[in-house]
Design a protein around this motif. Sequence first.
Motif: not given
Length: 550
Positions: A352-357, A387-392
């Motif tokens: 899934r989308r990579f995000a810290g939480y 998964g894709k992290p936001y580029p920043l």
Amino acid sequence: MSFENYSIPYETEERYSKKVAYFSMEFAIHQPLKIYSGGLGFLSGSHLRSAYELRQNLIGIGILWKEGYYDQARNADQTLNVVWINKIYNFLEDTGIMFQIPIHDHPVWVKVWYLNPKTFNTAPLFLLSTDVPENDYVSQTITNRLYDGNLATKIAQFILLGIGGAKLLDEINFNPDLYHLNEAHGVSSVFYLFKKFGSKEEVQKRLVFTTHTPEEAGNEKHDIFLCEKMSYFYGMPLNEVRELTGMTDDLFNHSLAALRFAHLANGVSQLHGEVSRQMWKKYEGICEIKSITNAQNWRYWADKQLYKAKEDGNDNVFDDRKRYLKNRAFDIVADQTGKLMDPGVLTIVWARRFAGYKRAELLTRDHKRFEALLNNSKYPVQIIWAGKPYPLDYPAITDFNHLVNISKQYKNVAVCTGYELTLSKRLKQGADIWLNNPRVPREASGTSGMTAAMNGAVNLSTNDGWICEFINNGNNGFVVPPADYMNMHVQEQDEYDLNKLYEILEKEILPLYYDDFDTWRQIVKNGMRDVQVQFDSNRMANEYYEILYK
């Protein structure tokens, strides 16, 4: 075709006759149209598919992102590399429509493209672009990248979706009964509509809002003076903006503005609806917040042959089909990573989308147990991440690269790139366990597990978002028993969830899969059955008309 006095190009159902314009920053319609990043797009894409299937009088308004979100590639050492590539689409129709809107007190040309419903079996979708030679270079770049990291560009994108989308509807004389904002990115539309209809009450009658963010800090706020400078308020003086929106400080809160201009809003799961009501109740003048749980389009996502074998009660065909699906997914994994997975081994997928939480690397934090899990000869496992992290989002990129480096140490661990619709579907088909471990209650809905269940994967999840409405533990999936998270420190919560995930894997899932496969297969089938109707987006699209649009 002519776009003057536009109407839906097919007969609509009487009960869905109310005209709706659905604004979203991203739409995951089909793999070839790369104008999405993650869950919000997957949700809106399924919504348009179901609106088409149900023959609803709804059109989508979005943006044609020239370079998409980004293309996920690898550096020489296999770590993340962000690549921007111009996209070309021969299946989008040029409407011939061009008009101007003010951005930064400067007239910017907007060109309109059209996705015909017949192309991918969706409701009609209009896509806005500023990439035309009539614009200066800076204006042309507004629609280059979804969620551009430059703050002024991002606000310009919000203006384009909101004011540009509202003006487009006037250009084509669609005149919707309702303007539906899917997240607050398009809330600049209210200032255009205020000028058009003359009062806040007239705008409120026509506006509904879906909020996806379960914590106040996650809702976007921008400097109100920058917004004014960017022409976000469509020429309205700042003192009138403050009076109209109730914003007294120097930050413009997009979600709060949406909740004050809409007559009705919804959260995207039962839990998220309750969290949202608690979160926003301290503010005056907000609308009622209902709950409509997100869903995904069964016709697009589900493996029909697997469902047929389930309905026929033919376990041999069922097992053979799942094995085929795993092998097909593993071909992609092997091609990307050189790791050839075994279809006879329990396969855990986190994608899934990579995000810290969302805690992609949670299982790896207990090195001893992680080693034991991967080296268990009696109950072998293999794990795939994607998964894709936001580029920043550098912490998320660090997590991704950390997993890549870990994967180099094990033959049964792989990390894939290019996580979009096609890879998403294949990995769900290849998964036995769909792992989902966000920090409760930060996942508003989360829908990847729905489509995983539609492809014969069993959900193992923390008790958040839609999972609270779905999992019957041990019957159609597995869930971490809820704890008193509100009184736990983050480290305590992470440690509790990590221990419970390992306990469920070691004591329940692995013995079931290898020692009692008939029961395992029944859990898989129960998940397929329970997700099919309640979490098909046809149910959701119907509820929008029944609850939000009434």
